[in-house]
Design a protein around this motif. Structure first.
Motif, PDB file in Angstrom:
ATOM      1  N   LEU A 160       7.438  -3.503   8.549  1.00 34.78           N
ATOM      2  CA  LEU A 160       6.079  -3.610   8.021  1.00 34.78           C
ATOM      3  C   LEU A 160       5.644  -2.308   7.353  1.00 34.78           C
ATOM      4  CD1 LEU A 160       4.305  -5.646  10.847  1.00 34.78           C
ATOM      5  CD2 LEU A 160       4.805  -6.415   8.527  1.00 34.78           C
ATOM      6  N   GLN A 161       6.105  -1.176   7.917  1.00 33.70           N
ATOM      7  CA  GLN A 161       5.778   0.105   7.295  1.00 33.70           C
ATOM      8  C   GLN A 161       6.502   0.255   5.953  1.00 33.70           C
ATOM      9  OE1 GLN A 161       3.484   2.436   8.491  1.00 33.70           O
ATOM     10  NE2 GLN A 161       3.782   3.166   6.401  1.00 33.70           N
ATOM     11  N   ILE A 162       7.770  -0.191   5.908  1.00 27.42           N
ATOM     12  CA  ILE A 162       8.509  -0.172   4.644  1.00 27.42           C
ATOM     13  C   ILE A 162       7.819  -1.071   3.622  1.00 27.42           C
ATOM     14  CG2 ILE A 162      10.699  -0.797   3.533  1.00 27.42           C
ATOM     15  CD1 ILE A 162      12.126  -0.002   6.108  1.00 27.42           C
ATOM     16  N   THR A 163       7.298  -2.205   4.110  1.00 27.83           N
ATOM     17  CA  THR A 163       6.552  -3.117   3.229  1.00 27.83           C
ATOM     18  C   THR A 163       5.388  -2.387   2.576  1.00 27.83           C
ATOM     19  OG1 THR A 163       7.123  -5.072   4.540  1.00 27.83           O
ATOM     20  CG2 THR A 163       5.150  -5.213   3.169  1.00 27.83           C
ATOM     21  N   ASP A 164       4.703  -1.569   3.349  1.00 28.85           N
ATOM     22  CA  ASP A 164       3.566  -0.820   2.818  1.00 28.85           C
ATOM     23  C   ASP A 164       4.011   0.102   1.685  1.00 28.85           C
ATOM     24  OD1 ASP A 164       0.673  -0.094   3.233  1.00 28.85           O
ATOM     25  OD2 ASP A 164       1.585   1.881   3.431  1.00 28.85           O
ATOM     26  N   TYR A 165       5.184   0.725   1.866  1.00 27.95           N
ATOM     27  CA  TYR A 165       5.705   1.593   0.802  1.00 27.95           C
ATOM     28  C   TYR A 165       6.061   0.784  -0.441  1.00 27.95           C
ATOM     29  CZ  TYR A 165       6.300   4.912   4.681  1.00 27.95           C
ATOM     30  OH  TYR A 165       6.091   5.724   5.762  1.00 27.95           O
ATOM     31  N   VAL A 166       6.722  -0.346  -0.229  1.00 33.27           N
ATOM     32  CA  VAL A 166       7.185  -1.180  -1.354  1.00 33.27           C
ATOM     33  C   VAL A 166       6.001  -1.706  -2.163  1.00 33.27           C
ATOM     34  CG1 VAL A 166       8.329  -3.357  -1.943  1.00 33.27           C
ATOM     35  CG2 VAL A 166       9.370  -1.816  -0.263  1.00 33.27           C
ATOM     36  N   MET A 167       4.925  -2.100  -1.462  1.00 27.08           N
ATOM     37  CA  MET A 167       3.784  -2.701  -2.141  1.00 27.08           C
ATOM     38  C   MET A 167       3.076  -1.722  -3.087  1.00 27.08           C
ATOM     39  SD  MET A 167       3.648  -5.800  -1.620  1.00 27.08           S
ATOM     40  CE  MET A 167       4.699  -6.856  -0.629  1.00 27.08           C
ATOM     41  N   ARG A 168       3.265  -0.444  -2.892  1.00 23.46           N
ATOM     42  CA  ARG A 168       2.648   0.532  -3.791  1.00 23.46           C
ATOM     43  C   ARG A 168       3.282   0.484  -5.175  1.00 23.46           C
ATOM     44  NH1 ARG A 168       0.971   5.511   0.186  1.00 23.46           N
ATOM     45  NH2 ARG A 168       0.750   4.241   2.067  1.00 23.46           N
ATOM     46  N   PHE A 169       4.447  -0.136  -5.265  1.00 20.13           N
ATOM     47  CA  PHE A 169       5.135  -0.274  -6.543  1.00 20.13           C
ATOM     48  C   PHE A 169       4.709  -1.549  -7.272  1.00 20.13           C
ATOM     49  CE2 PHE A 169       8.979  -1.187  -9.146  1.00 20.13           C
ATOM     50  CZ  PHE A 169       9.049   0.023  -9.820  1.00 20.13           C
ATOM     51  N   ALA A 170       3.956  -2.405  -6.581  1.00 23.03           N
ATOM     52  CA  ALA A 170       3.599  -3.720  -7.122  1.00 23.03           C
ATOM     53  C   ALA A 170       2.886  -3.660  -8.476  1.00 23.03           C
ATOM     54  CB  ALA A 170       2.751  -4.495  -6.115  1.00 23.03           C
ATOM     55  N   PRO A 171       1.888  -2.789  -8.692  1.00 24.43           N
ATOM     56  CA  PRO A 171       1.211  -2.783 -10.002  1.00 24.43           C
ATOM     57  C   PRO A 171       2.162  -2.549 -11.175  1.00 24.43           C
ATOM     58  CG  PRO A 171      -0.062  -1.548  -8.396  1.00 24.43           C
ATOM     59  CD  PRO A 171       1.249  -1.856  -7.745  1.00 24.43           C
ATOM     60  N   PHE A 172       3.168  -1.700 -10.984  1.00 25.06           N
ATOM     61  CA  PHE A 172       4.129  -1.454 -12.056  1.00 25.06           C
ATOM     62  C   PHE A 172       4.948  -2.708 -12.351  1.00 25.06           C
ATOM     63  CE2 PHE A 172       3.410   2.608  -9.888  1.00 25.06           C
ATOM     64  CZ  PHE A 172       2.997   3.399 -10.948  1.00 25.06           C
ATOM     65  N   ALA A 173       5.320  -3.432 -11.285  1.00 20.86           N
ATOM     66  CA  ALA A 173       6.077  -4.670 -11.453  1.00 20.86           C
ATOM     67  C   ALA A 173       5.247  -5.733 -12.154  1.00 20.86           C
ATOM     68  CB  ALA A 173       6.548  -5.179 -10.091  1.00 20.86           C
ATOM     69  N   VAL A 174       3.978  -5.817 -11.793  1.00 22.02           N
ATOM     70  CA  VAL A 174       3.069  -6.782 -12.418  1.00 22.02           C
ATOM     71  C   VAL A 174       2.903  -6.460 -13.907  1.00 22.02           C
ATOM     72  CG1 VAL A 174       0.673  -7.559 -12.507  1.00 22.02           C
ATOM     73  CG2 VAL A 174       1.838  -7.328 -10.302  1.00 22.02           C
ATOM     74  N   PHE A 175       2.699  -5.194 -14.206  1.00 19.24           N
ATOM     75  CA  PHE A 175       2.578  -4.756 -15.603  1.00 19.24           C
ATOM     76  C   PHE A 175       3.804  -5.170 -16.412  1.00 19.24           C
ATOM     77  CE2 PHE A 175       4.256  -1.380 -18.377  1.00 19.24           C
ATOM     78  CZ  PHE A 175       3.389  -1.493 -19.449  1.00 19.24           C
ATOM     79  N   ALA A 176       4.987  -4.931 -15.853  1.00 16.71           N
ATOM     80  CA  ALA A 176       6.229  -5.250 -16.563  1.00 16.71           C
ATOM     81  C   ALA A 176       6.407  -6.753 -16.739  1.00 16.71           C
ATOM     82  CB  ALA A 176       7.420  -4.664 -15.802  1.00 16.71           C
ATOM     83  N   ALA A 177       6.089  -7.532 -15.697  1.00 17.94           N
ATOM     84  CA  ALA A 177       6.273  -8.986 -15.763  1.00 17.94           C
ATOM     85  C   ALA A 177       5.364  -9.617 -16.814  1.00 17.94           C
ATOM     86  CB  ALA A 177       6.006  -9.607 -14.391  1.00 17.94           C
ATOM     87  N   VAL A 178       4.102  -9.202 -16.840  1.00 15.40           N
ATOM     88  CA  VAL A 178       3.137  -9.767 -17.799  1.00 15.40           C
ATOM     89  C   VAL A 178       3.476  -9.328 -19.222  1.00 15.40           C
ATOM     90  CG1 VAL A 178       0.709  -9.790 -18.491  1.00 15.40           C
ATOM     91  CG2 VAL A 178       1.321  -9.925 -16.078  1.00 15.40           C
ATOM     92  N   THR A 179       3.823  -8.058 -19.375  1.00 15.59           N
ATOM     93  CA  THR A 179       4.187  -7.548 -20.699  1.00 15.59           C
ATOM     94  C   THR A 179       5.385  -8.304 -21.272  1.00 15.59           C
ATOM     95  OG1 THR A 179       3.401  -5.324 -20.146  1.00 15.59           O
ATOM     96  CG2 THR A 179       4.920  -5.515 -21.994  1.00 15.59           C
ATOM     97  N   THR A 180       6.422  -8.464 -20.459  1.00 17.31           N
ATOM     98  CA  THR A 180       7.639  -9.135 -20.911  1.00 17.31           C
ATOM     99  C   THR A 180       7.375 -10.580 -21.305  1.00 17.31           C
ATOM    100  OG1 THR A 180       8.977  -7.725 -19.452  1.00 17.31           O
ATOM    101  CG2 THR A 180      10.000  -9.751 -20.248  1.00 17.31           C
ATOM    102  N   ALA A 181       6.622 -11.298 -20.475  1.00 18.58           N
ATOM    103  CA  ALA A 181       6.364 -12.718 -20.745  1.00 18.58           C
ATOM    104  C   ALA A 181       5.613 -12.908 -22.056  1.00 18.58           C
ATOM    105  CB  ALA A 181       5.581 -13.332 -19.593  1.00 18.58           C
ATOM    106  N   LEU A 182       4.568 -12.118 -22.272  1.00 17.59           N
ATOM    107  CA  LEU A 182       3.760 -12.292 -23.483  1.00 17.59           C
ATOM    108  C   LEU A 182       4.451 -11.732 -24.725  1.00 17.59           C
ATOM    109  CD1 LEU A 182       0.165 -11.656 -22.154  1.00 17.59           C
ATOM    110  CD2 LEU A 182       1.037 -13.748 -23.168  1.00 17.59           C
ATOM    111  N   ALA A 183       5.251 -10.683 -24.552  1.00 13.67           N
ATOM    112  CA  ALA A 183       5.966 -10.124 -25.701  1.00 13.67           C
ATOM    113  C   ALA A 183       7.009 -11.115 -26.217  1.00 13.67           C
ATOM    114  CB  ALA A 183       6.640  -8.809 -25.310  1.00 13.67           C
ATOM    115  N   GLU A 184       7.690 -11.791 -25.315  1.00 11.82           N
ATOM    116  CA  GLU A 184       8.749 -12.721 -25.714  1.00 11.82           C
ATOM    117  C   GLU A 184       8.190 -14.057 -26.187  1.00 11.82           C
ATOM    118  OE1 GLU A 184      11.367 -12.999 -22.374  1.00 11.82           O
ATOM    119  OE2 GLU A 184      12.373 -11.101 -22.823  1.00 11.82           O
ATOM    120  N   GLN A 185       7.147 -14.570 -25.515  1.00 11.37           N
ATOM    121  CA  GLN A 185       6.623 -15.895 -25.851  1.00 11.37           C
ATOM    122  C   GLN A 185       5.471 -15.838 -26.851  1.00 11.37           C
ATOM    123  OE1 GLN A 185       8.103 -18.553 -24.895  1.00 11.37           O
ATOM    124  NE2 GLN A 185       9.425 -17.792 -23.264  1.00 11.37           N
ATOM    125  N   GLY A 186       4.679 -14.784 -26.767  1.00 11.40           N
ATOM    126  CA  GLY A 186       3.535 -14.673 -27.659  1.00 11.40           C
ATOM    127  C   GLY A 186       2.354 -15.503 -27.175  1.00 11.40           C
TER     128      GLY A 186
END
Length: 421
Positions: A188-214
């Motif tokens: 659970l403590q490791i989970t807390d560390y991992v979740m701090r990376f979530a905004p970067f992953a969200v940014f990348a996922a949304v950017t990629t989807a809209l860049a490729e599909q438009g």
């Protein structure tokens, strides 16, 4: 930390939308655009790998500890029976609601979409559903293989055996239980560390989807996507109403606690990414860990409400787009088929599409119709993943209420230090 993380994820989504549309409009060469999005998507891939890294040990540790605290196998059987009963009812509700909404809204009728040739293939392996294969696959050949491949059902089976054995051994197994409890806390403590990376992953996922599909793809499929999201909101309303009937006004508190897991699942299009945070949210709400750690992993294999409603909705959309008439009896048959086949493909990549593909073939609907929805499947998967989180959270709360009669909430002040940045 939770409130700040939610804010950061929302900011990341907005920035991702802006950058994705900008890239789509400014980068003319498809190969160059694919290279750019390929590098950006590394962030999402890393985050999902980090999530997969912690899922297996977290499920094992929390499940074994939870079963050992139940005290006897009768309680385990009772909780399991109640959970499976709810899952079957929720699946039937989701499938039926999908049929009702698609017949009411008729998003495929008169759609100005270019239909693919009937002989075209969506490129998905179908594979016939085999009850024998499904049952034998439940039992792991090796615990370490199940852990390495993140086979949640197999991990669950081994964890149940371990938890029951620990309970039977009694005091002699106490050191082992304490060790596994420590493992759960560490994960659970490791989970807390991992979740701090979530905004970067969200940014990348949304950017990629809209860049490729438009953004234009969202307009072209606006009626289909809007109808499906409306159907999911109706399903949310029904599930939360059922939850209200069981736990009363505290349903509002549950929504507040699970909003971060919902947002995380939506933005990454992955229910798995939200699993650790959902477990923590249920703990805060007052669901005993012994129940949450058992019902939640089980639900990730048998209670994918978002995927269920999508199966009937998308199948009927394709039939409507091709002008294939399905009688009430055909639709009832479809519902029964999906009730069975949907339980046998846990862990299959793009599982919903595989189920839909086999269902299309059964009713002689051109499989090429899948090509219609593949273009927007990522955006639909975002909603499906969020709905799966809601469905499993409600299931855990309801089963816990049936089992314990009283849910003892943990006040936010009691757990805030554990998640302080």
């Amino acid at each position: 930390m939770a409130k700040r993380l939610t804010m950061y994820i929302l900011i990341a989504m907005v920035v991702g939308i802006i950058l994705g549309i900008t890239l789509n409009k400014t980068v003319a060469d498809p190969a160059t655009l694919k290279d750019i999005t390929g590098y950006i998507s590394i962030l999402t891939e890393i985050f999902l790998r980090l999530i997969k890294m912690i899922i297996a040990p977290l499920v094992f540790a929390t499940l074994v500890v939870g079963i050992s605290h139940m005290g006897d196998t009768a309680a385990l059987g009772r909780v399991g029976a109640r959970a499976i009963g709810w899952f079957l009812g929720a699946s039937l509700l989701s499938l039926t609601l999908g049929l009702v909404m698609v017949n009411l809204l008729q998003p495929g009728v008169g759609a100005d979409l270019v239909l693919p040739p009937e002989g075209a293939s969506a490129g998905l392996s179908q594979g016939d559903f085999s009850l024998k294969q499904f049952i034998t696959h439940l039992v792991p050949k090796s615990f370490f293989e199940a852990m390495a491949t993140n086979e949640i059902l197999q991990i669950l089976v081994f964890s149940v055996f371990t938890g029951v054995a620990v309970t039977a051994v009694g005091e002699k197994a106490a050191p082992l239980v304490r060790g596994i409890e420590a493992l759960a806390q560490v994960m659970l403590q490791i989970t807390d560390y991992v979740m701090r990376f979530a905004p970067f992953a969200v940014f990348a996922a949304v950017t990629t989807a809209l860049a490729e599909q438009g953004p234009t793809i969202l307009i072209s499929f606006g009626k289909f996507m809007g109808s499906f999201y409306l159907s999911m909101l109706v399903l949310w309303g029904v599930l939360l109403t059922l939850c209200f009937l069981v736990v009363g006004s505290r349903t509002g508190l549950l929504i507040r606690y699970i909003r971060e897991p919902i947002l995380l699942a939506f933005s990454t299009a992955s229910s798995e990414a939200a699993f650790p945070r959902t477990l923590e949210a249920l703990d805060r709400f007052g669901v005993p860990p012994r129940i949450a750690s058992f019902v939640l992993p089980l639900g990730y294999s048998f209670n994918l409400d978002g995927s269920m409603i999508y199966c009937t909705f998308a199948t009927m959309f394709i039939a409507q787009a091709y002008g294939v008439e399905l009688t009430l009896w055909h639709q009832f048959t479809m519902l029964l088929i999906l009730m069975v086949t949907s339980k046998g493909i846990a862990g299959v990549p793009r599982a919903s599409l595989v189920i839909i593909s086999s269902t299309l073939a059964f009713f002689d609907i051109p499989e090429a119709g899948l090509l219609l929805i593949l273009a927007v499947d990522h955006f639909l998967d975002m909603g499906r993943s969020a709905t799966n989180v809601v469905g499993n959270a409600v299931a855990s709360v309801v089963v816990a209420k049936w089992e314990t009669k009283y849910l003892d909430p943990i006040e936010p002040a009691e757990i805030e230090p554990a998640h302080a940045p």
